[in-house]
Design a protein around this motif. Structure first.
Motif, PDB file in Angstrom:
ATOM      1  N   SER A  30      -0.350  12.178 -36.376  1.00 31.96           N
ATOM      2  CA  SER A  30       0.297  11.401 -35.513  1.00 31.96           C
ATOM      3  C   SER A  30       1.341  10.766 -36.180  1.00 31.96           C
ATOM      4  N   THR A  31       1.193   9.275 -36.974  1.00 34.32           N
ATOM      5  CA  THR A  31       1.991   9.005 -37.652  1.00 34.32           C
ATOM      6  C   THR A  31       3.138   9.735 -38.567  1.00 34.32           C
ATOM      7  N   GLU A  32       2.753  10.844 -39.048  1.00 40.90           N
ATOM      8  CA  GLU A  32       3.547  11.431 -39.597  1.00 40.90           C
ATOM      9  C   GLU A  32       4.034  12.975 -38.825  1.00 40.90           C
ATOM     10  N   LEU A  36       9.059  13.295 -37.452  1.00 42.96           N
ATOM     11  CA  LEU A  36      10.136  13.929 -37.256  1.00 42.96           C
ATOM     12  C   LEU A  36      10.827  13.678 -36.077  1.00 42.96           C
ATOM     13  N   ALA A  37      12.454  14.272 -36.311  1.00 48.41           N
ATOM     14  CA  ALA A  37      13.101  13.832 -35.240  1.00 48.41           C
ATOM     15  C   ALA A  37      12.440  14.917 -34.338  1.00 48.41           C
ATOM     16  N   GLY A  38      13.541  14.416 -32.662  1.00 47.04           N
ATOM     17  CA  GLY A  38      13.206  15.030 -31.259  1.00 47.04           C
ATOM     18  C   GLY A  38      11.632  15.350 -30.720  1.00 47.04           C
ATOM     19  N   VAL A  39      10.860  14.632 -32.024  1.00 46.86           N
ATOM     20  CA  VAL A  39       9.571  14.148 -31.489  1.00 46.86           C
ATOM     21  C   VAL A  39       9.198  13.054 -30.739  1.00 46.86           C
ATOM     22  N   THR A  40       8.671  13.048 -29.009  1.00 49.95           N
ATOM     23  CA  THR A  40       8.848  11.589 -27.921  1.00 49.95           C
ATOM     24  C   THR A  40       7.240  11.419 -28.327  1.00 49.95           C
ATOM     25  N   SER A  41       5.924  12.879 -28.219  1.00 54.72           N
ATOM     26  CA  SER A  41       4.913  12.063 -28.480  1.00 54.72           C
ATOM     27  C   SER A  41       4.075  12.489 -29.051  1.00 54.72           C
ATOM     28  N   VAL A  53       1.873  18.495 -29.029  1.00 55.25           N
ATOM     29  CA  VAL A  53       3.183  17.682 -29.490  1.00 55.25           C
ATOM     30  C   VAL A  53       4.167  17.741 -28.906  1.00 55.25           C
ATOM     31  N   VAL A  54       4.666  16.623 -27.916  1.00 51.90           N
ATOM     32  CA  VAL A  54       5.931  16.842 -27.062  1.00 51.90           C
ATOM     33  C   VAL A  54       7.494  16.056 -28.286  1.00 51.90           C
ATOM     34  N   ASP A  60      10.360  23.351 -35.940  1.00 53.37           N
ATOM     35  CA  ASP A  60      10.408  23.959 -37.556  1.00 53.37           C
ATOM     36  C   ASP A  60       9.218  24.470 -37.878  1.00 53.37           C
ATOM     37  N   GLU A  61       8.036  24.828 -37.346  1.00 56.58           N
ATOM     38  CA  GLU A  61       6.487  24.946 -37.904  1.00 56.58           C
ATOM     39  C   GLU A  61       6.295  25.085 -39.705  1.00 56.58           C
ATOM     40  N   ALA A  62       7.820  25.003 -39.933  1.00 55.01           N
ATOM     41  CA  ALA A  62       7.463  24.263 -41.774  1.00 55.01           C
ATOM     42  C   ALA A  62       7.479  22.873 -41.806  1.00 55.01           C
ATOM     43  N   ALA A  63       8.765  22.499 -40.707  1.00 55.28           N
ATOM     44  CA  ALA A  63       8.385  20.687 -41.139  1.00 55.28           C
ATOM     45  C   ALA A  63       7.163  20.068 -40.484  1.00 55.28           C
ATOM     46  N   VAL A  64       6.912  21.497 -38.890  1.00 55.67           N
ATOM     47  CA  VAL A  64       5.436  20.703 -38.799  1.00 55.67           C
ATOM     48  C   VAL A  64       4.463  20.836 -39.948  1.00 55.67           C
TER      49      VAL A  64
END
Length: 79
Positions: A30-32, A36-41, A53-54, A60-64
């Protein structure tokens, strides 16, 4: 699978993550992902391996994948 829009301007995606076994694991993932930019929850559930993930826009799946790797786990893909 496609992401769903919950509220205007938000996108919910559910991922399958392998290796989580406890609350600490959930917290690490959850912390990592929260960084990510734009993640709210983020909600990780070790028992099922699902991570919800909201975000403000589709991620971008590569970023996830990189964030999950950084936490020490493996992204198996979309749930």
């Amino acid at each position: 699978m496609t992401a769903q829009t919950d509220t205007p301007g938000s996108v919910t995606a559910v991922y399958q993550v392998t290796g989580m076994s406890c609350g600490h694991c959930e917290g690490s993932v959850s912390t990592e992902l929260s960084e990510l930019a734009g993640v709210t929850s983020v909600k990780a559930v070790a028992a099922t391996g699902e991570v919800t993930v909201v975000s403000e826009a589709p991620l971008d799946e590569a970023a996830v994948r990189a964030a999950v790797d950084e936490a020490g786990f493996e992204l198996a893909g979309r749930a």
